[in-house]
Structure formats: C-alpha cells, structure tokens
Design a protein around this motif. Structure first.
Motif, mmCIF file in Angstrom:
data_model
loop_
_atom_site.group_PDB
_atom_site.id
_atom_site.type_symbol
_atom_site.label_atom_id
_atom_site.label_comp_id
_atom_site.label_asym_id
_atom_site.label_seq_id
_atom_site.Cartn_x
_atom_site.Cartn_y
_atom_site.Cartn_z
ATOM 1 N N ALA A 22 0.833 -1.205 0.000
ATOM 2 C CA ALA A 22 0.000 0.000 0.000
ATOM 3 C C ALA A 22 0.869 1.256 0.000
ATOM 4 C CB ALA A 22 -0.935 -0.004 1.211
ATOM 5 N N PHE A 61 -1.485 4.013 6.644
ATOM 6 C CA PHE A 61 -2.034 2.857 5.946
ATOM 7 C C PHE A 61 -2.143 1.733 6.963
ATOM 8 C CE2 PHE A 61 0.497 5.273 2.850
ATOM 9 C CZ PHE A 61 -0.538 5.695 2.039
ATOM 10 N N ASN A 91 -5.233 -0.955 4.029
ATOM 11 C CA ASN A 91 -4.350 -1.472 2.983
ATOM 12 C C ASN A 91 -5.149 -2.049 1.824
ATOM 13 O OD1 ASN A 91 -2.050 -0.762 4.377
ATOM 14 N ND2 ASN A 91 -1.759 -2.785 5.268
ATOM 15 N N VAL A 94 -6.365 0.647 -0.461
ATOM 16 C CA VAL A 94 -5.291 1.214 -1.281
ATOM 17 C C VAL A 94 -4.951 0.288 -2.438
ATOM 18 C CG1 VAL A 94 -2.880 1.963 -1.286
ATOM 19 C CG2 VAL A 94 -4.337 2.501 0.658
ATOM 20 N N PRO A 98 -5.555 2.506 -5.807
ATOM 21 C CA PRO A 98 -4.471 3.411 -5.421
ATOM 22 C C PRO A 98 -4.623 4.812 -6.016
ATOM 23 C CG PRO A 98 -3.680 1.769 -6.974
ATOM 24 C CD PRO A 98 -5.074 1.372 -6.589
#
Length: 129
Positions: A22, A61, A91, A94, A98
């Motif tokens: 992440a 994260f 995480n 992400v 992202p």
C-alpha cells in the motif's frame, strides 16, 4: 524542534526499506508532487507512513492489526494536538484503488495549502538576459 533520537532514525530508515504494498503504490503516485511528501517521518515518538510537512498532513495505511486499536486513537490524538491532520486508509482499500486514494490525499493537501504541481516550473524560465 528537538533532535530525533538515533534509534527512531534507524527504525524509520528500516521501514522505508521494507515498505508495504500500500505504501509503495501511493508513494509512486505522490512522490513527484509539490508540496513534497515524505515517507516514514518521525513526529514525537511516532513514525508516520507518509506525510506532507507543508500541509501538516499525516497519512496512515492500516492493516487488520489496527482494527479497534486504542494505540491508533492515542497516536491520532497526539498528532492532532501538535497540529497535524491524520488520514487513514485500509491497505485493502489502497491496493484496490491506489489512484483514488492518491487523489483523496492530494485533495486534502489542496484544501489545506495550495494546489500541487507535478513538476515545478524553472525559476528563471522566460527571463531575458
């Protein structure tokens, strides 16, 4: 600002070298923007996953070990008491998106200081000699 203890510096360097997936995914998207982002920044007795000093924005994260963590609440309270805003992302969130996470982070930076630019303009561009 007090000097960072050498042990914290060593831990931050080690974390930088062993970034989570992440952290890597978001860092690859944010590293060229201004104001600058920093990985594994030491603030007090904590190490932030990602930070923008100018915007005083901390990005964390979190994996499943952070579920219902009183440590995270204490950490967030401390950071907010010294003037930092904290954004937290799972995480899994992400890894799944992202680009969306990076956009959310940049949006928060824009709200707090000024727009970011992927490549700053040369300082003397357009000047005549």
């Amino acid at each position: 600002m007090p000097r960072v203890p050498p042990e914290m510096t060593r831990r931050a360097r080690a974390l930088r070298g062993n970034a989570t997936e992440a952290e890597r995914l978001v860092w690859l998207r944010l590293r060229t923007y201004r104001p600058r982002f920093t990985r594994q920044l030491v603030v007090g007795r904590y190490i932030l996953d990602l930070a923008c000093r100018q915007a005083r924005l901390a990005v964390e994260f979190d994996g499943s070990q952070h579920l219902d963590s009183s440590y995270d609440a204490e950490r967030t309270a401390f950071l907010e008491s010294v003037g930092w805003r904290v954004m937290r992302f799972w995480n899994s969130e992400v890894v799944a998106n992202p680009d969306g996470v990076a956009e959310a982070i940049l949006g928060e930076v824009v709200r707090s200081c000024r727009p970011t630019h992927p490549q700053p303009l040369p300082s003397r561009e357009g000047r005549k000699k």
